[in-house]
Design a protein around this motif. Structure first.
Motif, PDB file in Angstrom:
ATOM      1  N   SER A 170      15.974 -40.035  25.479  1.00 11.14           N
ATOM      2  CA  SER A 170      16.255 -39.411  24.187  1.00 11.14           C
ATOM      3  C   SER A 170      15.906 -40.382  23.064  1.00 11.14           C
ATOM      4  O   SER A 170      16.449 -41.490  23.031  1.00 11.14           O
ATOM      5  N   PRO A 171      15.017 -39.992  22.143  1.00 15.54           N
ATOM      6  CA  PRO A 171      14.267 -38.735  22.161  1.00 15.54           C
ATOM      7  C   PRO A 171      13.145 -38.764  23.201  1.00 15.54           C
ATOM      8  O   PRO A 171      12.715 -39.829  23.619  1.00 15.54           O
ATOM      9  N   SER A 172      12.679 -37.608  23.610  1.00 14.42           N
ATOM     10  CA  SER A 172      11.546 -37.569  24.525  1.00 14.42           C
ATOM     11  C   SER A 172      10.313 -38.024  23.755  1.00 14.42           C
ATOM     12  O   SER A 172      10.199 -37.825  22.548  1.00 14.42           O
ATOM     13  N   THR A 173       9.402 -38.662  24.437  1.00 11.64           N
ATOM     14  CA  THR A 173       8.265 -39.261  23.757  1.00 11.64           C
ATOM     15  C   THR A 173       7.086 -39.341  24.695  1.00 11.64           C
ATOM     16  O   THR A 173       7.251 -39.396  25.908  1.00 11.64           O
ATOM     17  N   ASP A 174       5.891 -39.353  24.125  1.00 16.05           N
ATOM     18  CA  ASP A 174       4.673 -39.524  24.909  1.00 16.05           C
ATOM     19  C   ASP A 174       4.156 -40.943  24.814  1.00 16.05           C
ATOM     20  O   ASP A 174       3.055 -41.224  25.261  1.00 16.05           O
ATOM     21  N   THR A 175       4.973 -41.848  24.246  1.00 15.04           N
ATOM     22  CA  THR A 175       4.453 -43.185  23.956  1.00 15.04           C
ATOM     23  C   THR A 175       4.762 -44.217  25.021  1.00 15.04           C
ATOM     24  O   THR A 175       4.319 -45.352  24.910  1.00 15.04           O
ATOM     25  N   PHE A 176       5.537 -43.840  26.048  1.00 20.07           N
ATOM     26  CA  PHE A 176       5.821 -44.832  27.083  1.00 20.07           C
ATOM     27  C   PHE A 176       4.543 -45.160  27.847  1.00 20.07           C
ATOM     28  O   PHE A 176       3.785 -44.281  28.211  1.00 20.07           O
ATOM     29  N   ASN A 177       4.341 -46.432  28.102  1.00 18.41           N
ATOM     30  CA  ASN A 177       3.237 -46.845  28.959  1.00 18.41           C
ATOM     31  C   ASN A 177       3.570 -46.587  30.417  1.00 18.41           C
ATOM     32  O   ASN A 177       2.705 -46.200  31.202  1.00 18.41           O
ATOM     33  N   TRP A 178       4.811 -46.875  30.757  1.00 22.23           N
ATOM     34  CA  TRP A 178       5.293 -46.537  32.082  1.00 22.23           C
ATOM     35  C   TRP A 178       6.810 -46.430  32.080  1.00 22.23           C
ATOM     36  O   TRP A 178       7.476 -46.912  31.166  1.00 22.23           O
ATOM     37  N   ILE A 193       8.944 -41.257  43.150  1.00 24.77           N
ATOM     38  CA  ILE A 193       9.200 -41.271  41.711  1.00 24.77           C
ATOM     39  C   ILE A 193       8.378 -40.163  41.063  1.00 24.77           C
ATOM     40  O   ILE A 193       7.233 -39.910  41.448  1.00 24.77           O
ATOM     41  N   SER A 194       8.964 -39.501  40.082  1.00 24.40           N
ATOM     42  CA  SER A 194       8.246 -38.458  39.358  1.00 24.40           C
ATOM     43  C   SER A 194       8.822 -38.359  37.949  1.00 24.40           C
ATOM     44  O   SER A 194       9.877 -38.914  37.660  1.00 24.40           O
ATOM     45  N   ARG A 195       8.110 -37.624  37.079  1.00 25.55           N
ATOM     46  CA  ARG A 195       8.589 -37.512  35.704  1.00 25.55           C
ATOM     47  C   ARG A 195       8.078 -36.244  35.056  1.00 25.55           C
ATOM     48  O   ARG A 195       7.106 -35.647  35.507  1.00 25.55           O
ATOM     49  N   ASP A 196       8.748 -35.824  34.006  1.00 30.08           N
ATOM     50  CA  ASP A 196       8.299 -34.709  33.185  1.00 30.08           C
ATOM     51  C   ASP A 196       7.314 -35.232  32.153  1.00 30.08           C
ATOM     52  O   ASP A 196       7.342 -36.394  31.774  1.00 30.08           O
ATOM     53  N   ARG A 197       6.440 -34.354  31.677  1.00 28.22           N
ATOM     54  CA  ARG A 197       5.545 -34.685  30.566  1.00 28.22           C
ATOM     55  C   ARG A 197       5.898 -33.802  29.382  1.00 28.22           C
ATOM     56  O   ARG A 197       6.012 -32.583  29.563  1.00 28.22           O
ATOM     57  N   PRO A 198       6.009 -34.235  28.157  1.00 35.00           N
ATOM     58  CA  PRO A 198       6.057 -35.650  27.813  1.00 35.00           C
ATOM     59  C   PRO A 198       7.278 -36.311  28.439  1.00 35.00           C
ATOM     60  O   PRO A 198       8.114 -35.650  29.036  1.00 35.00           O
ATOM     61  N   TRP A 199       7.373 -37.593  28.286  1.00 33.69           N
ATOM     62  CA  TRP A 199       8.453 -38.304  28.946  1.00 33.69           C
ATOM     63  C   TRP A 199       9.796 -37.756  28.480  1.00 33.69           C
ATOM     64  O   TRP A 199      10.262 -38.038  27.408  1.00 33.69           O
ATOM     65  N   ARG A 200      10.388 -36.942  29.248  1.00 30.83           N
ATOM     66  CA  ARG A 200      11.709 -36.421  28.944  1.00 30.83           C
ATOM     67  C   ARG A 200      12.694 -36.812  30.035  1.00 30.83           C
ATOM     68  O   ARG A 200      13.810 -37.207  29.749  1.00 30.83           O
ATOM     69  N   SER A 201      12.255 -36.692  31.287  1.00 35.25           N
ATOM     70  CA  SER A 201      13.118 -37.073  32.397  1.00 35.25           C
ATOM     71  C   SER A 201      12.309 -37.800  33.455  1.00 35.25           C
ATOM     72  O   SER A 201      11.155 -37.465  33.700  1.00 35.25           O
ATOM     73  N   LEU A 202      12.950 -38.753  34.073  1.00 36.92           N
ATOM     74  CA  LEU A 202      12.382 -39.503  35.185  1.00 36.92           C
ATOM     75  C   LEU A 202      13.257 -39.257  36.386  1.00 36.92           C
ATOM     76  O   LEU A 202      14.482 -39.152  36.254  1.00 36.92           O
ATOM     77  N   TYR A 203      12.643 -39.158  37.561  1.00 29.36           N
ATOM     78  CA  TYR A 203      13.388 -38.850  38.768  1.00 29.36           C
ATOM     79  C   TYR A 203      13.062 -39.854  39.872  1.00 29.36           C
ATOM     80  O   TYR A 203      11.984 -40.452  39.890  1.00 29.36           O
ATOM     81  N   LEU A 204      14.008 -40.006  40.781  1.00 32.23           N
ATOM     82  CA  LEU A 204      13.774 -40.788  41.984  1.00 32.23           C
ATOM     83  C   LEU A 204      14.407 -40.039  43.147  1.00 32.23           C
ATOM     84  O   LEU A 204      15.637 -39.960  43.253  1.00 32.23           O
TER      85      LEU A 204
END
Length: 115
Positions: A25-33, A69-80
């Protein structure tokens, strides 16, 4: 300022599965990883898995083939997704995100594998 909040930890028997989530929070598209780290009692924090903004993944050899590992686009949630858990997987699991020189951490979620 980015906030990361983990959830999904708990107590599970050996051989069981858990799915961790990390909400950004907030969700963003700017994460490199983004990635998952863990820290067991008396040990240093260690990398578990990473996923880049292009979707490439990297795993520690101790979890290769068991964790995904997986994630939503844009970066909103990360999963393991963690399968075939063993007592050696017991640790506090932390969500991490990296963007433009800034490192963000969640507060951690406890995973305990025990019979």
């Amino acid at each position: 300022q980015v906030h990361l909040v983990e959830s999904g930890g708990g107590l599970v028997q050996p051989g069981g599965s858990l799915r961790l989530s990390c909400a950004a929070s907030p969700s963003t598209d700017t994460f490199n990883w983004m990635g998952w780290y863990r820290q067991a009692p008396g040990k240093q924090r260690e990398l578990v898995a990473l996923i880049s903004n292009l979707g490439s993944t990297n795993y520690d050899e101790s979890v290769e083939g068991r964790f995904t590992i997986s994630r939503d686009r844009p970066w909103r949630s990360l999963y393991l997704q963690m399968n075939d858990l063993t007592p050696d997987d017991t640790a506090i699991y932390y969500c991490n995100a990296y963007s433009a020189g800034a490192n963000y951490w969640g507060q951690g979620t406890q995973v305990t594998v025990s019979s």
